[in-house]
Motif scaffolding. Structure first.
Motif, PDB file in Angstrom:
ATOM      1  N   TYR A   1      32.576  36.214  41.729  1.00  0.00           N
ATOM      2  CA  TYR A   1      33.813  35.463  41.976  1.00  0.00           C
ATOM      3  C   TYR A   1      33.674  34.024  41.473  1.00  0.00           C
ATOM      4  O   TYR A   1      34.555  33.498  40.785  1.00  0.00           O
ATOM      5  N   THR A   2      32.553  33.379  41.796  1.00  0.00           N
ATOM      6  CA  THR A   2      32.330  31.989  41.392  1.00  0.00           C
ATOM      7  C   THR A   2      32.275  31.863  39.875  1.00  0.00           C
ATOM      8  O   THR A   2      32.840  30.930  39.291  1.00  0.00           O
ATOM      9  N   ALA A   3      31.604  32.812  39.221  1.00  0.00           N
ATOM     10  CA  ALA A   3      31.487  32.770  37.760  1.00  0.00           C
ATOM     11  C   ALA A   3      32.847  32.948  37.093  1.00  0.00           C
ATOM     12  O   ALA A   3      33.204  32.210  36.161  1.00  0.00           O
ATOM     13  N   LEU A   4      33.628  33.919  37.566  1.00  0.00           N
ATOM     14  CA  LEU A   4      34.958  34.153  36.998  1.00  0.00           C
ATOM     15  C   LEU A   4      35.868  32.943  37.226  1.00  0.00           C
ATOM     16  O   LEU A   4      36.595  32.516  36.325  1.00  0.00           O
ATOM     17  N   LYS A   5      35.802  32.395  38.417  1.00  0.00           N
ATOM     18  CA  LYS A   5      36.644  31.249  38.752  1.00  0.00           C
ATOM     19  C   LYS A   5      36.309  30.053  37.864  1.00  0.00           C
ATOM     20  O   LYS A   5      37.203  29.381  37.344  1.00  0.00           O
ATOM     21  N   ARG A   6      35.024  29.796  37.686  1.00  0.00           N
ATOM     22  CA  ARG A   6      34.601  28.671  36.856  1.00  0.00           C
ATOM     23  C   ARG A   6      35.113  28.830  35.424  1.00  0.00           C
ATOM     24  O   ARG A   6      35.577  27.871  34.803  1.00  0.00           O
ATOM     25  N   GLN A   7      35.049  30.050  34.910  1.00  0.00           N
ATOM     26  CA  GLN A   7      35.471  30.282  33.532  1.00  0.00           C
ATOM     27  C   GLN A   7      36.986  30.181  33.373  1.00  0.00           C
ATOM     28  O   GLN A   7      37.480  29.753  32.331  1.00  0.00           O
ATOM     29  N   ILE A   8      37.723  30.548  34.415  1.00  0.00           N
ATOM     30  CA  ILE A   8      39.180  30.400  34.376  1.00  0.00           C
ATOM     31  C   ILE A   8      39.562  28.925  34.435  1.00  0.00           C
ATOM     32  O   ILE A   8      40.389  28.446  33.656  1.00  0.00           O
TER      33      ILE A   8
ATOM     34  N   GLN B   1      37.651  28.706  29.611  1.00  0.00           N
ATOM     35  CA  GLN B   1      36.825  29.621  28.827  1.00  0.00           C
ATOM     36  C   GLN B   1      37.477  31.000  28.756  1.00  0.00           C
ATOM     37  O   GLN B   1      37.375  31.701  27.751  1.00  0.00           O
ATOM     38  N   VAL B   2      38.134  31.389  29.852  1.00  0.00           N
ATOM     39  CA  VAL B   2      38.960  32.594  29.855  1.00  0.00           C
ATOM     40  C   VAL B   2      40.407  32.117  29.862  1.00  0.00           C
ATOM     41  O   VAL B   2      40.848  31.465  30.806  1.00  0.00           O
ATOM     42  N   ALA B   3      41.134  32.406  28.815  1.00  0.00           N
ATOM     43  CA  ALA B   3      42.448  31.806  28.591  1.00  0.00           C
ATOM     44  C   ALA B   3      43.534  32.418  29.467  1.00  0.00           C
ATOM     45  O   ALA B   3      43.429  33.581  29.886  1.00  0.00           O
ATOM     46  N   PRO B   4      44.593  31.652  29.747  1.00  0.00           N
ATOM     47  CA  PRO B   4      45.752  32.206  30.450  1.00  0.00           C
ATOM     48  C   PRO B   4      46.290  33.420  29.703  1.00  0.00           C
ATOM     49  O   PRO B   4      46.424  33.398  28.477  1.00  0.00           O
TER      50      PRO B   4
END
Length: 224
Positions: A18-25, A29-32
């Motif tokens: 969860y923390t990794a995905l959130k940081r990338q959003i 790094q992970v685009a809208p």
């Protein structure tokens, strides 16, 4: 997409993912609009689909992803309504903190804030990340000095939503210069010990950033 290798081995896997995905959003790094596919994430992150699903559910609760039945999950796109709501809340909270802090700080602390402001002006032509670190320190000053722990928690909890837009704001031509000028207005009211003017200047500063952001996003067709 990868996990943070520095995460504690004792940290639950769901929280790590969860923390990794959130940081990338939040970092962009992970685009809208990017799709998050459970099977792909499970294979990439070496986790079960159940754990991936739980992490995505938490991100959905924070409005960072959108889950559509029979279609899947995508990173939440920018919307005018989201920006207006997020910035209105942040302006009110930080304005309140700034007004409260004005009643509590001393001359030495104001001089310290002046030094941060001087470094901000000098950093305008440096890397955006350098300027932003100083900008965070400027705003954090009022939060730390406001003397209201519940207000501090509200602002800190809301900053993840707010922070998602900073990468874009810093790319807007002239925005760092405008923000630095706004800080000067806040500082002048602070030096005169005028809590209401400090509060209103902080609110206006954040609301104006929202106007600049939405104008930029509309111009480049990034809004939904």
């Amino acid at each position: 997409m990868s996990r943070n290798k520095s995460s504690s081995p004792n940290q639950p896997l769901r929280k790590t993912i969860y923390t990794a995905l959130k940081r990338q959003i939040l970092s962009g790094q992970v685009a809208p609009g990017a799709r998050l596919v459970e099977t792909s994430l499970a294979a990439e992150l070496k986790a079960s689909r159940t754990i991936i699903r739980e992490a995505i559910k938490q991100l959905e609760l924070e409005n960072l992803v959108r889950v559509t039945p029979y279609k899947g999950t995508e990173v939440a796109r920018f919307s005018l309504e989201d920006i207006e709501e997020i910035y209105t809340i942040q302006a009110a909270l930080e304005g309140m903190a700034a007004g409260l802090a004005t009643r509590r700080i001393n001359n030495g602390e104001i001089k310290g804030l002046r030094r941060i402001q001087a470094r901000l002006r000098a950093a305008i032509r440096e890397e955006p990340a350098t300027w932003q670190r100083l900008n965070v320190r400027f705003h954090q000053f009022f939060l730390e000095k406001c003397g209201n722990h519940r207000l501090q928690n509200l602002i800190n909890n809301h900053r993840d939503q707010f922070a998602r837009y900073w990468r874009i704001i810093l790319s807007i031509p002239g925005q760092r210069e405008r923000n630095t000028r706004d800080h000067e207005k806040i500082l002048k009211a602070l030096e005169k010990r005028e809590p209401l003017k400090v509060r209103l200047a902080m609110e206006d500063h954040i609301q104006q950033a929202a106007v600049n952001l939405t104008t930029f996003l509309q111009k480049h067709s990034f809004l939904i």
